[in-house]
Design a protein around this motif. Structure first.
Motif, PDB file in Angstrom:
ATOM      1  N   TYR A   1      -7.260   7.613  -1.465  1.00  0.00           N
ATOM      2  CA  TYR A   1      -6.460   6.532  -2.055  1.00  0.00           C
ATOM      3  C   TYR A   1      -7.298   5.252  -1.993  1.00  0.00           C
ATOM      4  O   TYR A   1      -7.186   4.454  -1.076  1.00  0.00           O
TER       5      TYR A   1
ATOM      6  N   ALA B   1       3.180  -1.214   6.741  1.00  0.00           N
ATOM      7  CA  ALA B   1       3.317   0.097   6.098  1.00  0.00           C
ATOM      8  C   ALA B   1       4.575   0.813   6.589  1.00  0.00           C
ATOM      9  O   ALA B   1       5.286   1.447   5.799  1.00  0.00           O
TER      10      ALA B   1
ATOM     11  N   THR C   1       0.838  -1.193   0.000  1.00  0.00           N
ATOM     12  CA  THR C   1       0.000   0.000   0.000  1.00  0.00           C
ATOM     13  C   THR C   1       0.875   1.247   0.000  1.00  0.00           C
ATOM     14  O   THR C   1       0.636   2.191  -0.751  1.00  0.00           O
ATOM     15  N   TYR C   2       1.915   1.246   0.836  1.00  0.00           N
ATOM     16  CA  TYR C   2       2.807   2.411   0.876  1.00  0.00           C
ATOM     17  C   TYR C   2       3.537   2.584  -0.459  1.00  0.00           C
ATOM     18  O   TYR C   2       3.593   3.677  -1.012  1.00  0.00           O
TER      19      TYR C   2
ATOM     20  N   SER D   1       1.352   4.022  -3.063  1.00  0.00           N
ATOM     21  CA  SER D   1       0.669   5.262  -2.694  1.00  0.00           C
ATOM     22  C   SER D   1       1.026   6.405  -3.643  1.00  0.00           C
ATOM     23  O   SER D   1       2.171   6.522  -4.075  1.00  0.00           O
TER      24      SER D   1
ATOM     25  N   SER E   1      -1.541   5.800   3.474  1.00  0.00           N
ATOM     26  CA  SER E   1      -1.609   4.335   3.396  1.00  0.00           C
ATOM     27  C   SER E   1      -2.267   3.750   4.635  1.00  0.00           C
ATOM     28  O   SER E   1      -3.171   2.905   4.538  1.00  0.00           O
TER      29      SER E   1
ATOM     30  N   GLY F   1      -5.872   1.697  -1.312  1.00  0.00           N
ATOM     31  CA  GLY F   1      -5.501   1.456   0.083  1.00  0.00           C
ATOM     32  C   GLY F   1      -6.684   0.962   0.896  1.00  0.00           C
ATOM     33  O   GLY F   1      -6.556   0.079   1.750  1.00  0.00           O
TER      34      GLY F   1
ATOM     35  N   THR G   1      -6.121   4.843   4.952  1.00  0.00           N
ATOM     36  CA  THR G   1      -7.014   4.158   4.015  1.00  0.00           C
ATOM     37  C   THR G   1      -7.075   2.657   4.304  1.00  0.00           C
ATOM     38  O   THR G   1      -8.151   2.055   4.185  1.00  0.00           O
ATOM     39  N   ASN G   2      -5.957   2.045   4.703  1.00  0.00           N
ATOM     40  CA  ASN G   2      -6.014   0.636   5.106  1.00  0.00           C
ATOM     41  C   ASN G   2      -6.964   0.446   6.280  1.00  0.00           C
ATOM     42  O   ASN G   2      -7.770  -0.495   6.296  1.00  0.00           O
TER      43      ASN G   2
END
Length: 161
Positions: free
Chosen positions: A102, A131, A38-39, A42, A53, A105, A56-57
């Motif tokens: 995002y 992350a 995810t990072y 991004s 990240s 994410g 949104t996760n």
């Protein structure tokens, strides 16, 4: 050394360390790699990308739990699919907020929660630490690239004379 090779080197080393950390702390190594991914994917870099990240996760974990709980209220399977459709809409529309814009994410956090059978207490720290590792992988690779490619100051001073 190119930036890509430097980041690849630090990512390889830190991926091995992450595997050990995950096992040592009882975290989900695969979910941590999703946080790391995810990072890396991004649209923002640095601390802003890390924050985006993680936020949104975490929203994805929340939405997955909403789907899991609401779907369990209905005995008719099709209603679970309707819940999924509605919640997926909200997962996307929340991107109107800058700090939630995002969408991948959000879906990564949601998918991790589903894959862990709703064990959000385990998914959350795994995604967050993952992350952080992703941030560290890239930051250390950029640092390594800079250190290896900066001219030797003594040599540069001697050549200037």
């Amino acid at each position: 050394m190119t930036v890509l090779v430097a980041i690849s080197l630090t990512t390889g080393i830190l991926s091995g360390i992450w595997g050990w950390v995950a096992v040592s702390l009882g975290l989900l190594s695969w979910a941590g790699f999703l946080g790391c991914t995810t990072y890396f994917a991004s649209p923002k870099d640095g601390i802003r990308g890390l924050g985006l990240s993680i936020v949104t996760n975490m929203s994805g974990v929340f939405w997955a739990m909403v789907i899991i709980h609401l779907s369990s209220l209905f005995s008719v399977e099709i209603l679970g699919y309707v819940v999924t459709a509605l919640v997926s809409f909200f997962m996307c529309v929340q991107a109107k907020k800058t700090w939630l814009n995002y969408i991948p994410g959000t879906f990564i956090g949601s998918c991790a929660t589903f894959a862990a059978n709703g064990d959000w207490q385990l998914v959350i720290p795994s995604l967050i630490v993952g992350a952080l590792f992703g941030y560290t992988m890239k930051a250390s690779g950029l640092w390594l690239h800079q250190k290896l490619n900066q001219p030797n100051s003594k040599l540069a001073a001697a050549e200037a004379e």
